[in-house]
Write a protein that holds these residues in place. Structure first.
Motif: not given
Length: 700
Positions: A23-24, A560-562, A576-578, A607-611
């Motif tokens: 997460w950036e 933030c539950r993602i 979710s970002p810890e 968040y880059n979700y491509s992976t």
């Protein structure tokens, strides 16, 4: 019981956590408002406020040792401030801070660390303002309508008996021979004490009829200045008589004043002036570009600081010839609304500022500025696209503004409106429907509006146009729908369990809704039938967004539950970002590459979700062999390459009815003779990942 949905798969999501390091932080993430500034020989400290969801304010303190070129957060005892701070000062290179609940702090190392001292007052009173003075090496704190004195840097306090009328806003000490005069402005008047707060004399000037409360105080030499919303009053004889300036432009709060470089500086709305001869001549100086609505004007040891209502803070070291932005990246961080596609990313702030990024948040620019600013309201409530146009509703008269170039320029659209408080909008080619308490509709692309038959009791939360119909999620526990020509929303009577619903989304082919207790449902036949998606936790779902088959789900309660799915919720993984579980979050957005998370207090993250699309391929490799199928008494399960994995069996309502562990040979037998007829979904939990693995039918 109908088996219309017999061939639809019921899937359960995984509790597979990915590293929060991906997460950036993007900004805008700096302090919303610089409220107070204090300076020692080697450090500048800024007290910054930001609004929260409840309308309350939080506070942070940032410190700089290079005149504002770089900043770091300064920790308080226990890692946090229990109550928002109301003031921060520096006296003889020692910093002091006071909270709105009278907690008193001291820092001996230029703000690096803080020591908790004794509370000033022991009752549960909270005051928005306070004043800290140094008189003959003794601390005097104006708290409420009284002054408290400490001779040991705040370890013990005693009460100076005299009171003033109204809550103390600001104070100064004026030395006259050997007398320490305290001049104080409150919400009720101006007062003077020449016996260290033992008694007070009222010196309130006679204000003009069109002036009213909201005052600032400055002292230059022995001249006292008091500002209101329109004018500045001054006294050269300790308040015995007063002069008055001409009227300045009316500000959004009140005129800010400060004494700096032998001049009185005046900030009103977007302009800054100074006078060195008590308004015989008044000079206008240059202000930072796009400056609007001054919040604070503070003299420091080396310069003058100017902070804006919407977040920027600037410092001048050359008497306003040039201004330096001292908040590198500290644009407004109270971001309430978020919207993204492959062309642009938008964040709307509580201060009427719409931020725009054309590079996925790497840099930001102002897209639109509301002319009316309310600090604790979400100015930009809803966004939608129609062909190549972008529209947004704001709280400035709840008008709709439109852009045909993705926010590069805007025009007003839909001036005629019957509503207040637009919360969401959905459109088809010719009909627009908005939620403004009751639903309202426009048949002429937003030019004029009329109420649909008033249905305020529906408590509709979000709108979505899907499959030729308008769908709305309701906190009453139902899904509502309307055809474009309808004058009412009708309750969807299909078999969807009662639950408060807050989020609704569509990717064109599949409809998703989310509500309390982790309830997420999807429909691939425009609401005719629904399948429950089981999340790893039972948090309330507040936002769902789609991009093709990619789905992002936000459950902000408790942090933030993602949750993310690359395949329309066949598989759901937790991202979710810890480090951000304590952040207040409100919305998510998604485009072809990134997931964006909007937090109220820490800005926007991506968040880059491509992976993560590899999950789609991995889930296909995790299939089990289930037989016989249909089954009557037992189901045999085989997965030789997943030895010792856990198998979960769920019914059509998402309830776990059986579970077991595969043997070393990857085999398991589950008893199903007591289960009711129906479709059951098997999920495989292996190496921390849970994914769809197969289905079986029980038929006896």
């Amino acid at each position: 019981m109908t088996y219309r949905t017999i061939f639809f798969l019921l899937f359960v999501c995984a509790a597979f956590s990915l590293s929060a390091q991906t997460w950036e932080p993007l900004g805008p993430y700096g302090p919303r408002t610089v409220y107070k500034v204090a300076e020692s020989d080697s450090a500048i400290l800024m007290l910054c406020l930001e609004a929260s969801n409840s309308g309350e304010t939080n506070s942070d303190v940032y410190r700089s040792e290079d005149k504002g070129l770089s900043w770091e957060s300064t920790p308080f005892p226990n890692g946090k401030i229990l109550w928002p701070l109301s003031n921060i000062v520096c006296i003889k290179n020692v910093f002091y801070a006071i909270s709105k609940h009278s907690d008193f702090f001291m820092s001996l190392d230029h703000g690096r660390t803080w020591i908790m001292r004794s509370d000033i007052y022991d009752k549960d009173w909270k005051f928005e303002t306070s004043s800290i003075l140094d008189i003959n090496n003794s601390l005097y704190v104006g708290w409420g309508n009284k002054y408290y004195n400490s001779n040991d840097s705040g370890l013990t306090w005693f009460f100076e008996k005299a009171e003033v009328d109204g809550e103390i806003i600001k104070s100064f000490v004026i030395k006259d021979n050997i007398i320490d005069n305290i001049v104080t402005v409150t919400k009720s008047g101006v007062y003077l004490s020449n016996d260290r707060a033992g008694s007070w004399k009222t010196i309130t000037p006679i204000f003009q009829p069109d002036d009213y409360d909201g005052r600032d105080l400055a002292v230059l030499g022995k001249t006292i200045y008091v500002s209101t919303h329109r004018r500045v009053y001054y006294s050269t004889n300790m308040g015995d008589s007063w002069g008055v300036s001409n009227e300045f432009a009316q500000g959004k709060t009140h005129i800010r004043i400060a004494g700096y470089a032998s001049r009185l500086w005046i900030a009103s709305d977007s302009s800054v002036f100074y006078t060195s001869d008590n308004f015989v001549s008044v000079h206008t100086v240059a202000t930072p570009q796009n400056w609007r609505f001054t919040w604070t004007l503070v003299p420091t040891r080396n310069g003058l600081l100017l902070s804006a209502y919407e977040g920027g803070a600037y410092l001048t070291f050359d008497t306003a010839k040039t201004w330096m932005l001292i908040e590198d990246g500290f644009t407004p961080r109270v971001v309430y609304n978020l919207w993204a596609n492959d062309n642009v990313l938008f964040g709307g702030t509580s201060t009427g500022l719409l931020m725009r990024s054309t590079n996925n948040g790497n840099s930001w620019e102002r897209s639109f500025q509301s002319t009316s600013v309310s600090p604790y309201r979400s100015q930009f409530n809803a966004m939608f696209t129609l062909d190549d146009s972008l529209y947004t509703a704001i709280n400035e008269g709840d008008q709709i503004i439109a852009s045909n170039d993705y926010g590069a320029s805007w025009h007003i659209n839909g001036r005629e409106k019957p509503w207040t408080g637009v919360s969401d909008i959905a459109v088809d080619d010719s009909v627009w429907i908005a939620l403004a308490g009751s639903p309202v509709r426009s048949d002429d692309i937003g030019t004029t509006w009329a109420y649909m038959n008033r249905q305020s009791s529906l408590e509709l939360q979000q709108l979505m146009f899907h499959g030729g119909l308008f769908y709305a999620a309701s906190a009453k526990g139902y899904i509502y729908k309307a055809i474009p020509t309808a004058l009412n929303f009708e309750r969807d009577t299909n078999d969807l369990p009662l639950s408060p619903y807050y989020a609704i989304a569509s990717n064109g082919s599949t409809l998703f809704v989310g509500g309390d207790s982790g309830n997420v449902y999807r429909s691939r036949d425009s609401g005719t039938s629904w399948q429950k998606m089981n999340l790893p936790a039972s948090f309330s779902i507040r936002d769902i967004k789609c991009y093709g088959s990619n789905v992002i789900i936000l459950a902000p309660i408790g942090g933030c539950r993602i949750y993310f799915s690359p395949n329309e919720c066949d598989t759901i993984i937790t991202i979710s970002p810890e480090n951000y579980n304590g952040y207040a979050s409100g919305e998510v957005a998604i485009n072809s590459k990134y997931v964006f998370l909007q937090t109220v207090d820490k800005g926007i993250f991506r968040y880059n979700y491509s992976t993560l699309n590899s999950v789609r391929r991995e889930s296909a490799q995790n299939s089990l062999t289930l037989y016989p199928n249909p089954a009557q008494t037992v189901v045999n399960i085989e997965a030789p390459d997943k030895a010792n994995a856990i198998v979960h069996l769920f019914d059509m309502l998402g309830r776990e009815v059986r579970s077991g562990k595969l043997s070393d040979e990857g085999k398991l037998t589950l008893e199903v003779s007591d289960l009711t007829n129906g479709i059951y979904t098997a999920m495989l939990e292996h190496n921390g990942t849970t994914s769809f693995a197969g289905k079986t039918v029980v038929a006896k």
